[in-house]
Design an enzyme around this catalytic site. Structure first.
Site, PDB file in Angstrom:
ATOM      1  N   SER A   1      36.243  40.862  15.493  1.00 34.25           N
ATOM      2  CA  SER A   1      36.726  40.676  16.891  1.00 34.25           C
ATOM      3  C   SER A   1      36.144  41.965  17.549  1.00 34.25           C
ATOM      4  CB  SER A   1      38.134  41.181  16.879  1.00 34.25           C
ATOM      5  OG  SER A   1      38.836  39.908  16.152  1.00 34.25           O
TER       6      SER A   1
ATOM      7  N   ASN B   1      26.909  35.323  15.382  1.00 30.13           N
ATOM      8  CA  ASN B   1      27.188  34.161  14.367  1.00 30.13           C
ATOM      9  C   ASN B   1      27.987  33.008  15.371  1.00 30.13           C
ATOM     10  OD1 ASN B   1      28.034  32.420  12.379  1.00 30.13           O
ATOM     11  ND2 ASN B   1      29.628  33.939  11.612  1.00 30.13           N
ATOM     12  N   TRP B   2      27.268  32.191  15.696  1.00 22.69           N
ATOM     13  CA  TRP B   2      27.789  30.994  16.509  1.00 22.69           C
ATOM     14  C   TRP B   2      28.705  30.103  15.593  1.00 22.69           C
ATOM     15  CZ3 TRP B   2      23.018  28.928  19.800  1.00 22.69           C
ATOM     16  CH2 TRP B   2      22.495  29.939  20.574  1.00 22.69           C
ATOM     17  N   LYS B   3      28.796  30.135  14.220  1.00 21.82           N
ATOM     18  CA  LYS B   3      29.574  29.269  13.552  1.00 21.82           C
ATOM     19  C   LYS B   3      29.220  27.914  13.958  1.00 21.82           C
ATOM     20  CE  LYS B   3      32.785  32.985  13.240  1.00 21.82           C
ATOM     21  NZ  LYS B   3      34.171  33.403  12.901  1.00 21.82           N
TER      22      LYS B   3
ATOM     23  N   GLU C   1      32.958  43.084   6.939  1.00 25.69           N
ATOM     24  CA  GLU C   1      33.765  42.526   7.900  1.00 25.69           C
ATOM     25  C   GLU C   1      35.036  42.501   7.544  1.00 25.69           C
ATOM     26  OE1 GLU C   1      31.510  39.809  10.736  1.00 25.69           O
ATOM     27  OE2 GLU C   1      31.696  38.522   8.957  1.00 25.69           O
TER      28      GLU C   1
ATOM     29  N   HIS D   1      29.247  35.140   4.105  1.00 26.12           N
ATOM     30  CA  HIS D   1      30.390  35.245   5.071  1.00 26.12           C
ATOM     31  C   HIS D   1      31.868  34.811   4.616  1.00 26.12           C
ATOM     32  CE1 HIS D   1      32.900  34.612   8.658  1.00 26.12           C
ATOM     33  NE2 HIS D   1      31.882  35.217   9.503  1.00 26.12           N
TER      34      HIS D   1
ATOM     35  N   GLY E   1      37.894  36.742  14.160  1.00 29.69           N
ATOM     36  CA  GLY E   1      38.531  35.801  14.938  1.00 29.69           C
ATOM     37  C   GLY E   1      39.989  36.102  15.220  1.00 29.69           C
TER      38      GLY E   1
ATOM     39  N   GLY F   1      31.121  37.276  16.162  1.00 28.83           N
ATOM     40  CA  GLY F   1      31.518  35.976  16.114  1.00 28.83           C
ATOM     41  C   GLY F   1      31.651  35.378  17.681  1.00 28.83           C
ATOM     42  N   GLY F   2      33.027  35.443  17.901  1.00 28.33           N
ATOM     43  CA  GLY F   2      33.494  34.714  19.462  1.00 28.33           C
ATOM     44  C   GLY F   2      32.656  35.279  20.563  1.00 28.33           C
TER      45      GLY F   2
ATOM     46  N   GLU G   1      34.331  33.033   5.558  1.00 30.53           N
ATOM     47  CA  GLU G   1      34.660  31.678   5.685  1.00 30.53           C
ATOM     48  C   GLU G   1      33.873  30.841   4.638  1.00 30.53           C
ATOM     49  OE1 GLU G   1      33.388  31.247   9.979  1.00 30.53           O
ATOM     50  OE2 GLU G   1      35.209  32.615  10.453  1.00 30.53           O
TER      51      GLU G   1
HETATM   52  C1  PEP Z   1      32.233  36.948  12.279  1.00 28.17           C
HETATM   53  O1  PEP Z   1      32.529  35.627  11.997  1.00 28.17           O
HETATM   54  O2  PEP Z   1      31.418  37.264  11.676  1.00 28.17           O
HETATM   55  C2  PEP Z   1      33.011  37.409  13.122  1.00 28.17           C
HETATM   56  C3  PEP Z   1      33.068  38.796  13.173  1.00 28.17           C
HETATM   57  O3  PEP Z   1      33.900  36.670  14.173  1.00 28.17           O
HETATM   58  P1  PEP Z   1      34.717  37.571  15.349  1.00 28.17           P
HETATM   59  O4  PEP Z   1      33.667  38.281  16.085  1.00 28.17           O
HETATM   60  O5  PEP Z   1      35.022  36.140  16.163  1.00 28.17           O
HETATM   61  O6  PEP Z   1      36.200  38.023  14.747  1.00 28.17           O
END
Ligand code: PEP
Length: 255
Positions: free
Chosen positions: A216, A9-11, A170, A98, A176, A237-238, A100
């Site tokens: 994470s 997920n590049w956001k 999640e 998600h 994050g 994500g990251g 967010e």
């Molecule tokens: C996400 O946004 O779906 C996610 C899991 O982010 P991160 O891996 O950065 O915690």
């Protein structure tokens, strides 16, 4: 056997050329290094999608997904993008719900149920996100929160429709933040989700449902998480913004 998936997920990151460069690195690494049946899904901002779909041709282990789609088929919704539009350029997956989007755009389970219907009606495969906040976990209502998200967001679907769904658990407190759920914590919830699916539909459908962990996740913690019997991959994500890390996570499933 259910599908093993690692979705990135590049956001709201990467301009157009940065996104294409990262995707090109990912496809090349996947071609050279991925030896199992696992699937990579790259969920980029809308502006990259058409190009990524073209670039993914010939790479059957790499699919492309969007990060959102509107619940209506079309109409006067300035700034929005429909499921039909996404399908028309060859997008295969769409992230829905998600945390967010739930937090900043106030997306409720009821709205997400509609988005799911519209995505499915247009042939997209939803990656449906659920998970509790830290407050909810500390109050020990996390199982109920997750059950409500399943029941209100997904359990109106027919069994046939439900087979198209990928679920991503999640925990909001792990997204994050660098805090990862332990493998035991994640497995406990994944097993709960699978049991709820079995109770609503049947054991076969539950066994066949891909349930991803997100929060994470990185190349270091992925092997232990993905070794759990009910964890079928990750929503990343990251770490999905670094080709090496993303592909290393994907390679946890190498044969
Ligand atoms: C996400 O946004 O779906 C996610 C899991 O982010 P991160 O891996 O950065 O915690």
């Amino acid at each position: 056997m259910r599908k093993k998936i690692v979705a990135g997920n590049w956001k709201m990151n990467l301009d157009y050329s940065e996104g294409l460069a990262l995707f090109s690195e990912i496809t090349n690494m996947v071609k050279d290094e991925v030896t199992g049946k696992q699937q990579a899904v790259v969920c980029s901002p809308f502006i990259h999608l058409h190009s990524l779909v073209q670039m993914a041709k010939g790479y059957d282990k790499v699919s492309v997904g969007a990060q959102n789609a509107h619940q209506a088929e079309s109409g006067a919704y300035t700034g929005e993008v429909s499921a039909k539009m996404l399908k028309s350029i060859g997008v295969e997956y769409v992230i829905l719900g998600h945390s967010e989007r739930r937090q900043y755009f106030h997306e409720s389970n009821e709205l997400l149920a509609k988005k799911t219907d519209t995505a499915l009606a247009n042939g997209l495969k939803p990656i449906f996100c659920i998970g509790e906040t830290l407050e909810e976990r500390n109050s020990e209502i996390h199982f109920q929160v997750i059950k409500d998200q399943l029941v209100e967001g997904l359990f109106h679907l027919s069994a046939e429709q439900f087979t198209k769904i990928v679920i991503a658990y999640e925990p909001v407190w792990a997204i994050g933040t660098g805090l990862t759920a332990t493998a035991d914590q994640a497995q406990e919830i994944h097993a709960f989700i699978r049991a709820e699916i079995a109770a609503k539909y049947d054991q076969q459908i539950a066994n066949d449902t891909t349930i991803l962990y997100g929060g994470s996740c990185n190349p270091k913690n992925a092997p232990e998480l993905f070794a759990q019997p009910d964890i079928d991959g990750g929503l990343i994500g990251g770490a999905s913004l670094k080709s090496r890390d993303f592909v290393d996570i994907l390679k946890v499933f190498n044969a």
